[in-house]
Design an enzyme around this catalytic site. Structure first.
Site, mmCIF file in Angstrom:
data_model
loop_
_atom_site.group_PDB
_atom_site.id
_atom_site.type_symbol
_atom_site.label_atom_id
_atom_site.label_comp_id
_atom_site.label_asym_id
_atom_site.label_seq_id
_atom_site.Cartn_x
_atom_site.Cartn_y
_atom_site.Cartn_z
ATOM 1 C CG HIS A 290 -2.149 3.939 3.348
ATOM 2 N ND1 HIS A 290 -3.423 3.514 3.673
ATOM 3 C CD2 HIS A 290 -1.387 2.817 3.298
ATOM 4 C CE1 HIS A 290 -3.426 2.210 3.810
ATOM 5 N NE2 HIS A 290 -2.202 1.760 3.594
ATOM 6 C CB SER B 190 -0.960 0.005 1.191
ATOM 7 O OG SER B 190 -0.267 -0.185 2.404
#
Length: 226
Positions: free
Chosen positions: A190, A126
């Site tokens: 993220h 991610s």
């Protein structure tokens, strides 16, 4: 290269213990122990990362290809499939691969620096994929993206990429502020990956280049689903 990365992540997951498909890892308690050992070997453990171990310094790369569950894998690969191809086409295959690995490494490193005392294992692509989203926002802000929002009754609606991606980034930022301790989803990774991806695209391609890209998107990709 996008398809190669997706293929590698899927192959590593299916062959590893997390998928539950590889009989070599056994079942029940044996499988759980194998999964724990697997994540500890190939995932990022912030406490170990700052210990000076050379092996630990490699884990932010290996962790990019390890996922904890089917949902984890499929969610990440969906985002990479949707946003990776156009970003790769703009950057080129090898530069995109280098971008993916470097941004992912730095995103996990940033998370580990913020949680240096944590013994929690971190795995997943991610951080890299967030970097792809950040670069996509700069390169293709007006491209149309089909999205499904629960609060809009799960209706598939098409929005410009800048609306979807900024909304996504806001959610990650908010979640990172709400859960600063680190366990669970690594929202901070993220945020770091997205910011680095956007800044790289801005520094590398500049305003003149993105202006040309926007024109290309409106003419050929503007109404396609990336």
């Amino acid at each position: 290269m996008t398809n190669v990365l997706i293929g590698l992540c899927c192959a590593v997951f299916v062959l590893g213990p997390a998928s539950g498909l590889n009989r070599i890892y056994g079942s029940g308690d044996a499988l759980l122990k194998a999964q724990t050992a697997y994540f500890e070997r190939w995932g990022v453990i912030p406490l170990d990362l700052w210990s000076g171990s050379v092996r630990a310094l490699i884990t932010p790369l290996t962790a990019l290809f390890v996922h904890g569950s089917w949902l984890h894998l499929l969610g990440n690969m969906l985002f990479l499939y949707v946003f990776g191809a156009m970003t790769e086409a703009r950057m080129g295959r090898l530069p995109f691969a280098a971008f993916y690995l470097i941004i992912g490494y730095l995103a996990l490193l940033g998370y580990a620096a913020a949680h240096a005392a944590s013994g929690q294992t971190l795995v997943g692509a991610s951080g890299s994929i967030s970097g792809v989203l950040g670069a996509f926002l700069f390169l293709f802000p007006t491209a149309r993206v089909t999205s499904i929002f629960p609060f809009l009754f799960f209706l598939p609606l098409r929005f410009p990429a800048w609306i979807v991606l900024l909304f996504w980034f806001f959610l990650q930022w908010h979640a990172a502020q709400e859960d600063p301790r680190g366990p669970g989803v690594a929202y901070l990774a993220h945020v770091v990956g997205f910011a680095l991806g956007f800044l790289y695209a801005w520094a590398r391609y500049g305003r003149d280049s993105v202006g040309a890209t926007r024109g290309d998107v409106r003419a050929t990709e503007g109404e396609s689903q990336p």
